[in-house]
Design a protein around this motif. Structure first.
Motif, PDB file in Angstrom:
ATOM      1  N   GLN A   1       1.390  -1.055   0.137  1.00 23.48           N
ATOM      2  CA  GLN A   1      -0.551   0.317  -0.106  1.00 23.48           C
ATOM      3  C   GLN A   1       0.497   1.093   0.243  1.00 23.48           C
ATOM      4  N   VAL A   2       2.427   0.879   0.301  1.00 23.12           N
ATOM      5  CA  VAL A   2       2.875   2.366   0.194  1.00 23.12           C
ATOM      6  C   VAL A   2       3.150   2.984  -0.805  1.00 23.12           C
TER       7      VAL A   2
ATOM      8  N   LEU B   1      12.508   1.381   5.045  1.00 20.56           N
ATOM      9  CA  LEU B   1      11.159   0.536   4.410  1.00 20.56           C
ATOM     10  C   LEU B   1      10.602   1.822   5.419  1.00 20.56           C
ATOM     11  N   PHE B   2      10.104   1.610   6.715  1.00 19.13           N
ATOM     12  CA  PHE B   2       9.065   2.894   6.651  1.00 19.13           C
ATOM     13  C   PHE B   2       9.068   4.442   6.473  1.00 19.13           C
ATOM     14  N   ARG B   3       7.934   4.868   5.225  1.00 15.95           N
ATOM     15  CA  ARG B   3       7.640   6.382   5.689  1.00 15.95           C
ATOM     16  C   ARG B   3       7.168   7.012   6.531  1.00 15.95           C
ATOM     17  N   GLY B   4       7.198   7.567   6.082  1.00 13.69           N
ATOM     18  CA  GLY B   4       6.763   9.372   6.968  1.00 13.69           C
ATOM     19  C   GLY B   4       5.529   9.412   5.940  1.00 13.69           C
ATOM     20  N   ALA B   5       4.849  10.106   6.345  1.00 21.30           N
ATOM     21  CA  ALA B   5       3.184  11.356   5.551  1.00 21.30           C
ATOM     22  C   ALA B   5       3.818  11.517   4.361  1.00 21.30           C
ATOM     23  N   LYS B   6       5.011  12.142   4.446  1.00 21.24           N
ATOM     24  CA  LYS B   6       5.556  13.053   3.182  1.00 21.24           C
ATOM     25  C   LYS B   6       6.478  12.512   2.188  1.00 21.24           C
ATOM     26  N   GLY B   7       6.573  11.204   2.722  1.00 21.80           N
ATOM     27  CA  GLY B   7       7.574  10.000   1.909  1.00 21.80           C
ATOM     28  C   GLY B   7       9.075   9.897   2.622  1.00 21.80           C
TER      29      GLY B   7
ATOM     30  N   VAL C   1       7.416   9.817  15.516  1.00 27.06           N
ATOM     31  CA  VAL C   1       5.747   9.501  15.579  1.00 27.06           C
ATOM     32  C   VAL C   1       5.393   8.270  15.686  1.00 27.06           C
ATOM     33  N   VAL C   2       6.082   7.732  16.103  1.00 26.73           N
ATOM     34  CA  VAL C   2       5.439   6.578  16.617  1.00 26.73           C
ATOM     35  C   VAL C   2       4.933   6.522  17.924  1.00 26.73           C
ATOM     36  N   ARG C   3       6.284   7.260  18.651  1.00 29.86           N
ATOM     37  CA  ARG C   3       5.845   7.086  20.084  1.00 29.86           C
ATOM     38  C   ARG C   3       4.256   7.588  20.135  1.00 29.86           C
ATOM     39  N   ARG C   4       4.087   8.892  19.642  1.00 27.45           N
ATOM     40  CA  ARG C   4       3.303   9.932  19.959  1.00 27.45           C
ATOM     41  C   ARG C   4       1.617   9.284  19.392  1.00 27.45           C
ATOM     42  N   SER C   5       1.656   8.333  18.120  1.00 28.68           N
ATOM     43  CA  SER C   5       0.758   7.903  18.159  1.00 28.68           C
ATOM     44  C   SER C   5       0.344   6.498  19.592  1.00 28.68           C
ATOM     45  N   VAL C   6       1.788   5.902  20.122  1.00 32.57           N
ATOM     46  CA  VAL C   6       1.022   4.937  20.936  1.00 32.57           C
ATOM     47  C   VAL C   6       1.067   6.056  22.055  1.00 32.57           C
TER      48      VAL C   6
END
Length: 289
Positions: A190-191, A201-207, A214-219
């Motif tokens: 889906q990326v 491998l893991f990309r931010g919202a803007k690529g 970002v992960v810590r804040r979401s958690v």
């Protein structure tokens, strides 16, 4: 089911979230049908009260639902009731809270509920798939958050193991559970940006590369909604991975290798955590404790 269509079309929820929320709605309808002794229609759902939801949660807790899972179930059914009767206020009911006390590993059910909540709150379906994959990787493979962020497209295509570079550039091989592998593959499908061998491998919202913050804040946001303690962090999922393996009889040396600890003394801390958990079970269960 119209509720599932609404979640998919209007709310743009992931396939996983739609499946989970639909199951919650179906369980609530079945419960209310038995509770009220009548066939449940969309219009009759407007009669649901906070007392009905409390009874439903008590029923689900009796089936072994943990605090975080119960909070997520409550969130799902309140959303369902709000959708079913847009002109009426959904019943207000505070979700279960986790008692403060000695830090404990996140339970398997709560780890999954946390990952689901983070994924469900994502702005885009592919971001939800990314967050689900990252958190399952931390819990299912015991990675540090920095190790997960450092993975590149070179790990693709995935196999049964993953080579991870840890502290002091030390590499180790960790097994990939089928569930974790499927989660990463679903994200990769889906990326919206190409994943080259030398790109993250893991990309931010803007690529760009996904930042650990970002992960810590979401958690942090998700644990508040689920009633989990402030020690429920991405790193706590790694602790839970270790504690649960040890509790199932894993060898300490093998666990050291899986975690990438340079010294066995770093791994031995989990024996104390597991022993503390056993003492809690003893005190709560033994009639003379």
């Amino acid at each position: 089911m119209l509720w599932a269509e609404h979640l998919t079309r209007d709310r743009r929820r992931s396939v996983h979230t739609v499946r989970a929320y639909r199951a919650s709605a179906e369980r609530l309808v079945a419960f209310l049908g038995a509770h009220w002794g009548e066939r449940i229609e969309r219009a009759t759902l407007a009669r649901a009260t906070a007392a009905d939801l409390r009874a439903y949660l008590a029923h689900r807790r009796g089936e072994g639902l943990g605090n975080a899972s119960a909070a997520r179930e409550l969130s799902a059914v309140r959303g369902f009731l709000a959708w079913a009767n847009a002109d009426a206020d959904a019943p207000r009911l505070r979700g279960p809270r986790v008692k403060a006390g000695v830090p404990r590993p996140v339970s398997p059910a709560d780890a999954v509920a946390l990952a689901e909540e983070v994924a469900d709150d994502a702005a885009e379906p592919w971001i939800g798939a990314r967050d689900w994959a990252v958190l399952l990787l931390l819990y299912g493979a015991g990675l540090r958050i920095g190790e997960a962020m450092a993975l590149t497209g070179a790990v693709l295509p995935l196999g049964e193991t993953l080579v991870v570079t840890g502290k002091r550039a030390k590499t180790r091989v960790v097994p990939l559970l089928p569930q974790v592998r499927r989660a990463i593959e679903a994200y990769v499908a889906q990326v919206p940006w190409p994943l080259g061998r030398d790109t993250m491998l893991f990309r931010g919202a803007k690529g760009g590369p996904l930042a650990a913050g970002v992960v810590r804040r979401s958690v942090q946001a998700a644990r508040g909604r689920l009633g989990l303690g402030d020690r429920t962090t991405p790193h706590a999922l790694r602790h839970s991975f270790a504690t649960h393996l040890l509790g199932r009889g894993a060898d300490l040396r093998a666990l050291q290798e899986l975690l990438g600890h340079a010294s066995l003394s770093s791994t031995q801390v989990y024996t104390a955590v597991d022993a503390a958990h056993l003492m809690d079970v003893y005190r709560n269960a033994h009639p003379r404790a």
